[in-house]
Scaffold this motif. Structure first.
Motif, PDB file in Angstrom:
ATOM      1  N   CYS A  10       0.811  -1.212   0.000  1.00 34.03           N
ATOM      2  CA  CYS A  10       0.000   0.000   0.000  1.00 34.03           C
ATOM      3  C   CYS A  10       0.849   1.268   0.000  1.00 34.03           C
ATOM      4  CB  CYS A  10      -0.918   0.011   1.216  1.00 34.03           C
ATOM      5  SG  CYS A  10      -2.040  -1.398   1.315  1.00 34.03           S
ATOM      6  N   ASP A  12       3.623   4.225  -1.199  1.00 41.74           N
ATOM      7  CA  ASP A  12       3.913   4.951  -2.429  1.00 41.74           C
ATOM      8  C   ASP A  12       5.285   4.462  -2.904  1.00 41.74           C
ATOM      9  OD1 ASP A  12       4.603   6.685  -4.433  1.00 41.74           O
ATOM     10  OD2 ASP A  12       4.229   8.518  -3.285  1.00 41.74           O
ATOM     11  N   THR A 197      -4.663   0.325   3.852  1.00 35.37           N
ATOM     12  CA  THR A 197      -5.388   1.546   3.503  1.00 35.37           C
ATOM     13  C   THR A 197      -6.455   1.931   4.524  1.00 35.37           C
ATOM     14  OG1 THR A 197      -6.888   0.225   2.125  1.00 35.37           O
ATOM     15  CG2 THR A 197      -4.999   1.253   1.031  1.00 35.37           C
ATOM     16  N   LYS A 202      -4.156   5.492   5.224  1.00 36.93           N
ATOM     17  CA  LYS A 202      -5.353   6.299   4.972  1.00 36.93           C
ATOM     18  C   LYS A 202      -4.948   7.648   4.392  1.00 36.93           C
ATOM     19  CE  LYS A 202      -8.845   6.507   7.749  1.00 36.93           C
ATOM     20  NZ  LYS A 202      -9.726   6.652   8.924  1.00 36.93           N
ATOM     21  N   LYS A 203      -5.776   8.165   3.507  1.00 36.45           N
ATOM     22  CA  LYS A 203      -5.455   9.429   2.843  1.00 36.45           C
ATOM     23  C   LYS A 203      -5.636  10.636   3.760  1.00 36.45           C
ATOM     24  CE  LYS A 203      -6.730   7.684  -1.741  1.00 36.45           C
ATOM     25  NZ  LYS A 203      -7.648   7.825  -2.904  1.00 36.45           N
ATOM     26  N   GLU A 204      -6.380  10.468   4.841  1.00 36.59           N
ATOM     27  CA  GLU A 204      -6.743  11.616   5.673  1.00 36.59           C
ATOM     28  C   GLU A 204      -5.577  12.207   6.458  1.00 36.59           C
ATOM     29  OE1 GLU A 204     -10.428   9.508   4.652  1.00 36.59           O
ATOM     30  OE2 GLU A 204      -8.471   8.866   5.409  1.00 36.59           O
ATOM     31  N   THR A 206      -1.009  12.046   7.575  1.00 38.18           N
ATOM     32  CA  THR A 206       0.324  11.614   7.167  1.00 38.18           C
ATOM     33  C   THR A 206       0.572  10.210   7.713  1.00 38.18           C
ATOM     34  OG1 THR A 206       1.431  12.428   9.161  1.00 38.18           O
ATOM     35  CG2 THR A 206       1.118  14.008   7.344  1.00 38.18           C
ATOM     36  N   ASN A 210      -0.985   8.704  11.172  1.00 37.37           N
ATOM     37  CA  ASN A 210      -1.828   7.514  11.139  1.00 37.37           C
ATOM     38  C   ASN A 210      -1.260   6.386  11.995  1.00 37.37           C
ATOM     39  OD1 ASN A 210      -3.645   8.809   9.483  1.00 37.37           O
ATOM     40  ND2 ASN A 210      -2.802   7.963   7.587  1.00 37.37           N
TER      41      ASN A 210
END
Length: 227
Positions: A10, A12, A197, A202-204, A206, A210
């Motif tokens: 997951c 980058d 994820t 999670k995108k919400e 850093t 998280n």
């Protein structure tokens, strides 16, 4: 102790070193590396070269999850890449005991992964060569799937079996592990959490934020259970 293990499928991959540096700083406990062959599961993911790269980037334990058919053929390969732990699927081999012994003989921790519909009795004759059990809480292959609630009872029954027999075995949970599922997993006996994820990635927030939220969730749940 509850352990957080980010799932690097997951991450980058274009900024892998930066991701790992941030997660190391945040205090993760291990990294989870999914290896898929397109046969046992309908997807392809990370391979030995990727694991070698990760090994150069962190001193944290590397937990290699082999979602491949006949995994015993590749244990030496993945042990040589820098893995500290290797799990194999009970459903993917005709010689589970032999595969686990091969992992332990390589000096690594040996794990058995079991799919949601696989009964616990596949473990009956391998507890003595098992260091951890990966309880899949989704059907393996892809990130972002929904947690299967029936698995909570499975975690609890496995925990009871381990406690009754005084086995030195940890329970790892893998699949949609986040705020909505961690408390009940912890309550039922899990100690290792593969976070993708739904938590660390999670995108919400850093990565560092998280990880901190996930750690706080685990510690809060522990406090509540102690009262």
């Amino acid at each position: 102790m509850n352990k957080i293990g980010p799932s690097l499928m997951c991450a980058d991959l274009g900024h892998l070193a930066e991701n790992i540096r941030e997660m190391d700083k945040a205090g993760v406990d291990f990294y989870h590396l999914d290896v898929m062959d397109g046969l046992f599961v309908p997807n392809f993911t990370l391979g030995p070269d990727f694991i070698k790269t990760v090994r150069k980037l962190t001193d944290k334990p590397l937990d290699t999850h082999l979602m491949i058919r006949n995994p015993e053929r590749y244990i030496d390969l993945f042990a040589g890449c820098g893995s500290d732990m290797i799990s194999v699927h009970a459903e993917a081999t005709d010689n589970l005991q032999g595969a686990l012994v091969k992992i332990k003989n390589a000096g690594l921790k040996a794990g058995v992964a079991i799919n949601p519909a696989t009964p616990l009795d596949v473990l009956d004759y391998v507890y003595d060569v098992t260091d951890y059990v990966v309880v899949m809480t989704v059907n393996p292959g892809f990130a972002g799937q929904k947690f299967i609630p029936a698995v909570y009872e499975k975690i609890a029954r496995l925990h009871e079996k381990i406690e009754q027999n005084h086995f030195d075995i940890e329970i790892e949970v893998d699949g949609n592990i986040g705020a909505g599922t961690i408390p009940a997993c912890k309550q039922n006996g899990a100690t290792m959490y593969v976070c993708g994820t739904s938590a660390v990635f999670k995108k919400e927030g850093t990565l560092g934020e998280n990880v901190a939220r996930t750690r706080q969730l685990l510690e809060t749940e522990m406090t509540e259970l102690s009262h």
